[in-house]
Scaffold this motif. Structure first.
Motif, PDB file in Angstrom:
ATOM      1  N   ALA A  42       9.344 -10.936  -9.062  1.00 43.29           N
ATOM      2  CA  ALA A  42       9.248 -12.400  -9.032  1.00 43.29           C
ATOM      3  C   ALA A  42       8.106 -12.907  -9.914  1.00 43.29           C
ATOM      4  O   ALA A  42       8.023 -14.095 -10.195  1.00 43.29           O
ATOM      5  N   GLY A  43       7.231 -11.996 -10.337  1.00 42.83           N
ATOM      6  CA  GLY A  43       6.105 -12.393 -11.183  1.00 42.83           C
ATOM      7  C   GLY A  43       5.048 -13.180 -10.424  1.00 42.83           C
ATOM      8  O   GLY A  43       4.387 -14.046 -10.991  1.00 42.83           O
ATOM      9  N   ILE A  44       4.894 -12.851  -9.155  1.00 42.49           N
ATOM     10  CA  ILE A  44       3.959 -13.574  -8.290  1.00 42.49           C
ATOM     11  C   ILE A  44       2.795 -12.660  -7.922  1.00 42.49           C
ATOM     12  O   ILE A  44       2.978 -11.454  -7.720  1.00 42.49           O
ATOM     13  N   GLU A  45       1.603 -13.233  -7.820  1.00 39.57           N
ATOM     14  CA  GLU A  45       0.421 -12.474  -7.413  1.00 39.57           C
ATOM     15  C   GLU A  45       0.692 -11.787  -6.075  1.00 39.57           C
ATOM     16  O   GLU A  45       1.234 -12.396  -5.149  1.00 39.57           O
ATOM     17  N   ILE A  46       0.300 -10.549  -5.986  1.00 39.47           N
ATOM     18  CA  ILE A  46       0.622  -9.726  -4.818  1.00 39.47           C
ATOM     19  C   ILE A  46      -0.499  -9.800  -3.782  1.00 39.47           C
ATOM     20  O   ILE A  46      -1.617  -9.350  -4.052  1.00 39.47           O
ATOM     21  N   PRO A  47      -0.197 -10.350  -2.597  1.00 39.44           N
ATOM     22  CA  PRO A  47      -1.208 -10.359  -1.535  1.00 39.44           C
ATOM     23  C   PRO A  47      -1.298  -8.948  -0.937  1.00 39.44           C
ATOM     24  O   PRO A  47      -0.272  -8.337  -0.636  1.00 39.44           O
ATOM     25  N   TYR A  48      -2.509  -8.435  -0.794  1.00 40.91           N
ATOM     26  CA  TYR A  48      -2.648  -7.076  -0.254  1.00 40.91           C
ATOM     27  C   TYR A  48      -3.851  -6.989   0.676  1.00 40.91           C
ATOM     28  O   TYR A  48      -4.750  -7.816   0.650  1.00 40.91           O
ATOM     29  N   VAL A  49      -3.828  -5.939   1.488  1.00 43.35           N
ATOM     30  CA  VAL A  49      -4.936  -5.632   2.377  1.00 43.35           C
ATOM     31  C   VAL A  49      -5.096  -4.111   2.387  1.00 43.35           C
ATOM     32  O   VAL A  49      -4.110  -3.378   2.441  1.00 43.35           O
ATOM     33  N   LYS A  50      -6.351  -3.650   2.259  1.00 45.85           N
ATOM     34  CA  LYS A  50      -6.614  -2.205   2.310  1.00 45.85           C
ATOM     35  C   LYS A  50      -6.693  -1.773   3.770  1.00 45.85           C
ATOM     36  O   LYS A  50      -7.397  -2.377   4.569  1.00 45.85           O
ATOM     37  N   VAL A  51      -5.951  -0.729   4.090  1.00 49.58           N
ATOM     38  CA  VAL A  51      -5.870  -0.230   5.455  1.00 49.58           C
ATOM     39  C   VAL A  51      -6.767   1.000   5.587  1.00 49.58           C
ATOM     40  O   VAL A  51      -6.624   1.959   4.831  1.00 49.58           O
ATOM     41  N   THR A  52      -7.689   0.945   6.536  1.00 50.44           N
ATOM     42  CA  THR A  52      -8.530   2.099   6.853  1.00 50.44           C
ATOM     43  C   THR A  52      -8.714   2.142   8.361  1.00 50.44           C
ATOM     44  O   THR A  52      -8.827   1.084   8.983  1.00 50.44           O
ATOM     45  N   PRO A  53      -8.724   3.272   8.975  1.00 50.49           N
ATOM     46  CA  PRO A  53      -8.450   4.575   8.375  1.00 50.49           C
ATOM     47  C   PRO A  53      -6.975   4.718   8.012  1.00 50.49           C
ATOM     48  O   PRO A  53      -6.150   3.887   8.415  1.00 50.49           O
ATOM     49  N   PHE A  54      -6.667   5.772   7.296  1.00 49.05           N
ATOM     50  CA  PHE A  54      -5.295   6.027   6.882  1.00 49.05           C
ATOM     51  C   PHE A  54      -4.404   6.144   8.113  1.00 49.05           C
ATOM     52  O   PHE A  54      -4.694   6.928   9.013  1.00 49.05           O
ATOM     53  N   PRO A  55      -3.323   5.378   8.191  1.00 45.75           N
ATOM     54  CA  PRO A  55      -2.448   5.421   9.368  1.00 45.75           C
ATOM     55  C   PRO A  55      -1.609   6.703   9.404  1.00 45.75           C
ATOM     56  O   PRO A  55      -0.726   6.898   8.565  1.00 45.75           O
ATOM     57  N   SER A  56      -1.887   7.573  10.341  1.00 49.74           N
ATOM     58  CA  SER A  56      -1.217   8.876  10.394  1.00 49.74           C
ATOM     59  C   SER A  56       0.288   8.766  10.606  1.00 49.74           C
ATOM     60  O   SER A  56       1.034   9.663  10.229  1.00 49.74           O
ATOM     61  N   ASP A  57       0.751   7.650  11.170  1.00 46.03           N
ATOM     62  CA  ASP A  57       2.199   7.494  11.377  1.00 46.03           C
ATOM     63  C   ASP A  57       2.930   7.145  10.079  1.00 46.03           C
ATOM     64  O   ASP A  57       4.155   7.029  10.058  1.00 46.03           O
ATOM     65  N   GLN A  58       2.204   7.017   8.972  1.00 51.63           N
ATOM     66  CA  GLN A  58       2.807   6.688   7.685  1.00 51.63           C
ATOM     67  C   GLN A  58       2.837   7.885   6.731  1.00 51.63           C
ATOM     68  O   GLN A  58       3.271   7.763   5.591  1.00 51.63           O
TER      69      GLN A  58
END
Length: 77
Positions: A42-58
């Motif tokens: 879409a050419g749109i700025e990407i909203p993001y969030v850094k996740v810590t600690p690393f989620p073990s279920d992923q």
């Protein structure tokens, strides 16, 4: 559908959950490839969030053999 809505304004970026990013082995990865692709297309700025600690279920998402250069869409096991 999401890409189209983001492009034509019927879906606001602020109404979509932020892309979750994690650091693994010194590299940054996303946990949300599909939404990332929709925002990119879409050419749109990407909203993001850094996740810590690393989620073990992923951990099931990390089968990359080329450090995420290419992705394969599949269903959760």
């Amino acid at each position: 559908k999401l890409t189209k809505g983001l492009k034509n304004g019927t879906i606001k970026a602020s109404s979509i959950e932020s892309i979750r990013i994690v650091e693994k082995d010194g590299l940054i990865y996303t946990l949300d490839n599909r939404r990332l692709r929709a925002f990119q297309d879409a050419g749109i700025e990407i909203p993001y969030v850094k996740v810590t600690p690393f989620p073990s279920d992923q951990l099931w998402k990390f089968t990359t053999k080329n450090q995420g250069i290419s992705v394969e869409f599949r269903k959760k096991p």
